[in-house]
Write an enzyme that holds these catalytic residues in place. Sequence first.
Site, mmCIF file in Angstrom:
data_model
loop_
_atom_site.group_PDB
_atom_site.id
_atom_site.type_symbol
_atom_site.label_atom_id
_atom_site.label_comp_id
_atom_site.label_asym_id
_atom_site.label_seq_id
_atom_site.Cartn_x
_atom_site.Cartn_y
_atom_site.Cartn_z
ATOM 1 N N HIS A 118 121.181 -35.555 141.687
ATOM 2 C CA HIS A 118 121.826 -36.412 140.689
ATOM 3 C C HIS A 118 120.855 -37.432 140.083
ATOM 4 O O HIS A 118 121.280 -38.433 139.519
ATOM 5 C CB HIS A 118 123.047 -37.111 141.311
ATOM 6 C CG HIS A 118 124.105 -36.144 141.749
ATOM 7 N ND1 HIS A 118 125.054 -36.438 142.705
ATOM 8 C CD2 HIS A 118 124.360 -34.861 141.366
ATOM 9 C CE1 HIS A 118 125.834 -35.377 142.884
ATOM 10 N NE2 HIS A 118 125.427 -34.418 142.092
ATOM 11 N N CYS A 151 114.431 -48.037 123.794
ATOM 12 C CA CYS A 151 113.062 -47.627 124.101
ATOM 13 C C CYS A 151 112.057 -48.418 123.247
ATOM 14 O O CYS A 151 112.214 -48.528 122.031
ATOM 15 C CB CYS A 151 112.920 -46.135 123.826
ATOM 16 S SG CYS A 151 111.256 -45.495 124.027
#
Length: 252
Positions: A118, A151
């Site tokens: 995960h 970002c």
Amino acid sequence: MRDLEAARRLLARSRQALAFTGAGVSTASGVPDFRSPGGIWSRYRPVTLPEFLASAEARRRYWTYKKETWADFAQARPNAAHEALARLESQGRLLGVVTQNIDGLHQEAGSRKVVELHGTNRRVECLGCGWNGPAAETHERLAAGEEVPACAGCGGPLKAATISFGQALRPEVLEEAFALARAADLLLVLGSSLVVYPAAAIPEAAASQGAPMLIINREPTPLDGLAAVALRGEVERLLPALLDGVAAGEPA
Ligand SMILES: [Zn+2]
């Protein structure tokens, strides 16, 4: 007691075990158990990947929740279960760890081969350009007041490097996990309720190859009937006790 002895015999005979670990391995480290009653998902409705991609409001909710749960992750330290698995690997008796956990505690304990089904909450990735960096840096930005971090390179949305609801597991990661399961001569299923698919199919793959399964969990699991031995209890207590018994040279 007969079950404990049977579990010790399984471990003593094994030369290349594989550990499959779930939330129960990390609860003693203080990592929040997402699915338990009173757990995180009973307080926050999880943001799915399609929601995350579709709206800045969903991304704000996502990062609010990540910010509020970060301290528990940042403060968590490996417990005796993580340390026992790292020791078993260093003895050359464990192929690796396949984990459903996102806390990075197996690596911190010294495990080298760790397949994170995960993903990891310790890294953050950009969904635009694929940039990947330490989560701590993003959390510093959140602490400084940013609500929806983007970002620095491309402006794309940043997201924890974990698998969200509505997000497929990475095929190459799943394939690595199945390959380890097929190579194992013993499967240690630790602290997982084995209800989340396709992750839970990995222990089944090992079992179908004839590898015996040893389950340690606080609650019964759907695979108990397939297990050579199923022990009820805390992994951080039972696993080190079993390994100590094997190391003491008890007859196999
Ligand atoms: Zn980017």
